[in-house]
Design a protein around this motif. Structure first.
Motif, PDB file in Angstrom:
ATOM      1  N   PRO A  49       0.525  -1.138   0.134  1.00 21.39           N
ATOM      2  CA  PRO A  49      -0.083  -0.025  -0.063  1.00 21.39           C
ATOM      3  C   PRO A  49       0.864   1.316   0.082  1.00 21.39           C
ATOM      4  O   PRO A  49       0.272   2.259  -0.233  1.00 21.39           O
ATOM      5  N   GLU A  50       2.199   1.154   0.188  1.00 13.71           N
ATOM      6  CA  GLU A  50       2.894   2.348   0.113  1.00 13.71           C
ATOM      7  C   GLU A  50       3.250   2.911  -1.001  1.00 13.71           C
ATOM      8  O   GLU A  50       3.902   4.065  -1.443  1.00 13.71           O
ATOM      9  N   GLU A  51       3.027   1.931  -2.112  1.00 10.25           N
ATOM     10  CA  GLU A  51       3.687   2.348  -3.476  1.00 10.25           C
ATOM     11  C   GLU A  51       2.672   3.190  -3.916  1.00 10.25           C
ATOM     12  O   GLU A  51       2.867   4.348  -4.538  1.00 10.25           O
ATOM     13  N   PHE A  52       1.255   2.768  -3.789  1.00  5.44           N
ATOM     14  CA  PHE A  52       0.280   3.785  -4.640  1.00  5.44           C
ATOM     15  C   PHE A  52      -0.840   3.940  -3.313  1.00  5.44           C
ATOM     16  O   PHE A  52      -1.874   3.109  -3.271  1.00  5.44           O
ATOM     17  N   PRO A  53      -0.365   4.553  -2.234  1.00  7.03           N
ATOM     18  CA  PRO A  53      -1.341   4.728  -1.191  1.00  7.03           C
ATOM     19  C   PRO A  53      -2.911   4.997  -1.354  1.00  7.03           C
ATOM     20  O   PRO A  53      -3.576   4.313  -0.828  1.00  7.03           O
ATOM     21  N   ALA A  54      -2.978   6.015  -2.140  1.00  5.85           N
ATOM     22  CA  ALA A  54      -4.272   6.350  -2.330  1.00  5.85           C
ATOM     23  C   ALA A  54      -5.251   5.305  -3.104  1.00  5.85           C
ATOM     24  O   ALA A  54      -6.311   5.093  -2.524  1.00  5.85           O
ATOM     25  N   THR A  55      -4.388   4.848  -4.172  1.00  5.05           N
ATOM     26  CA  THR A  55      -5.258   3.778  -4.663  1.00  5.05           C
ATOM     27  C   THR A  55      -5.310   2.504  -3.929  1.00  5.05           C
ATOM     28  O   THR A  55      -6.595   1.782  -4.004  1.00  5.05           O
ATOM     29  N   ALA A  56      -4.543   2.317  -3.002  1.00  5.06           N
ATOM     30  CA  ALA A  56      -4.659   0.817  -2.284  1.00  5.06           C
ATOM     31  C   ALA A  56      -5.632   1.414  -1.310  1.00  5.06           C
ATOM     32  O   ALA A  56      -6.414   0.637  -1.013  1.00  5.06           O
ATOM     33  N   LEU A 110     -11.523   6.694  -8.024  1.00  6.56           N
ATOM     34  CA  LEU A 110     -10.221   6.039  -8.523  1.00  6.56           C
ATOM     35  C   LEU A 110      -9.554   6.624  -9.756  1.00  6.56           C
ATOM     36  O   LEU A 110      -8.095   6.814  -9.692  1.00  6.56           O
ATOM     37  N   GLY A 111     -10.182   6.983 -10.792  1.00  9.00           N
ATOM     38  CA  GLY A 111      -9.806   7.389 -11.913  1.00  9.00           C
ATOM     39  C   GLY A 111      -8.743   8.669 -11.928  1.00  9.00           C
ATOM     40  O   GLY A 111      -7.553   8.549 -12.282  1.00  9.00           O
ATOM     41  N   PRO A 112      -8.927   9.713 -11.254  1.00 12.06           N
ATOM     42  CA  PRO A 112      -8.227  10.867 -11.052  1.00 12.06           C
ATOM     43  C   PRO A 112      -6.984  10.440 -10.236  1.00 12.06           C
ATOM     44  O   PRO A 112      -5.704  10.956 -10.333  1.00 12.06           O
ATOM     45  N   VAL A 113      -7.467   9.470  -9.109  1.00  8.68           N
ATOM     46  CA  VAL A 113      -6.400   9.171  -8.399  1.00  8.68           C
ATOM     47  C   VAL A 113      -5.106   8.317  -8.809  1.00  8.68           C
ATOM     48  O   VAL A 113      -3.824   8.679  -8.672  1.00  8.68           O
TER      49      VAL A 113
END
Length: 237
Positions: A14-21, A153-156
Motif C-alpha cells: 500500500p505504500e507504493e500507491f497509497p491512495a489507490t490502495a 479512482l480515476g483521477p487518483v
C-alpha cells in the motif's frame, strides 16, 4: 491459493500507491467481498498492468484474465459497463469466458466477481476487480458503492502514476515517469520468441500464453526470464 506472484513487481504494498490502495480496500469493505485489485488498461486493453491488489488471489484472478485473454475485467473495460457475476459455476452468466470462470473456481475457490470500469477525464483507464468466495447476488447498495469508488479512482490513479507540476494536467494513456509496467517485458519477449521460432508475432504471443497457462505461471514471469535470459524455456514441447 496462488502464492507464485510475479518476481518483477506486483503491488500488494500500500505504500507504493497509497491512495489507490486505500480506495481498493474501501471497495472491498463496502462491497462485502474478500479481495480486490485495480488493473490499469491502455491502448484499447492491449497493454495491461496491475497497480494494486489486496491479496494473492486478486493477483491471480487478474493474471488469469491476462493469460487466457477473456474475463469480466476486459468486458467491463471494453463496454464501460459494471459486470457483476453472482455465481461463476452458472454457465448462463459466464458463457463469454468459460475457461476463466472454471479456472477461478477450481484454483482459488472464488465464486463471485464484480468488475467496475474506471475512467478519468472521459477516457477509460482501468478496472476495479472484486472477488468473493461465496456465491450470491450483489445488492444495489454494494454495486453503487463500488461504482462510486471506481469514479474516485480515476483521477487518483493518474495523480499517483504521473506526479503533476503546477502547469501540467493529467491525460489518459500509458503512464510516464518512474513507474515501470510490471508486464513491460512481454512485448520484448514476444518479439524474441517470434525470431527464435520463426513465426509471426501473433503466433509467438499465442505460444507464450499457452506456455504460461499450461504451467500455471504468469506470463510476465516467463517474459522476464526470457528477456533476461535466466531460463531457456522449450516452447516446442
Amino acid at each position: 491459493m496462488a502464492d507464485d506472484i510475479d518476481p518483477l513487481r506486483v503491488s500488494t504494498d500500500p505504500e507504493e500507491f497509497p491512495a489507490t490502495a486505500a480506495l481498493t480496500r474501501a471497495a472491498v469493505d463496502v462491497a462485502g467481498v474478500d479481495g480486490g485489485a485495480v488493473s490499469l488498461l491502455v491502448d484499447g486493453a492491449v497493454a495491461r498492468d496491475l497497480l494494486y491488489a489486496t491479496d494473492s488471489d486478486a493477483v491471480r484472478i487478474d493474471e488469469l484474465q491476462f493469460t487466457v485473454g477473456e474475463g469480466p475485467c476486459l468486458d467491463a473495460f471494453n463496454t464501460d459497463t459494471t459486470i457483476a457475476i453472482p455465481d461463476l459455476t452458472d454457465p448462463a452468466g459466464t458463457h463469454r469466458w468459460p475457461t476463466f470462470a472454471s479456472d477461478v473456481v477450481a484454483e482459488l475457490g472464488a465464486h463471485s466477481l464484480m468488475a467496475v470500469p474506471i475512467t478519468a477525464h472521459g477516457a477509460a483507464v482501468g478496472v476495479l476487480e472484486l472477488h468473493r468466495r461465496t456465491p450470491g447476488p450483489y445488492s444495489l447498495t454494494q454495486v453503487e458503492a463500488a461504482r462510486a469508488i471506481a469514479t474516485a479512482l480515476g483521477p487518483v490513479i493518474l495523480s499517483e502514476l504521473v506526479p503533476l507540476g503546477p502547469s501540467r494536467t493529467p491525460s489518459p494513456g500509458p503512464p510516464a515517469g518512474n513507474y515501470r509496467m510490471a508486464r513491460g517485458d512481454i512485448n520484448v519477449a514476444i518479439g524474441m520468441l517470434s525470431t527464435r521460432l520463426s513465426v509471426p508475432i501473433n503466433d509467438a504471443a499465442a505460444s507464450l500464453r499457452a506456455h504460461a497457462y499450461a504451467r500455471s505461471t504468469s506470463i510476465s514471469s516467463i517474459a522476464h526470464d526470457i528477456v533476461n535470459r535466466t531460463t531457456d524455456f522449450d516452447f516446442d514441447d
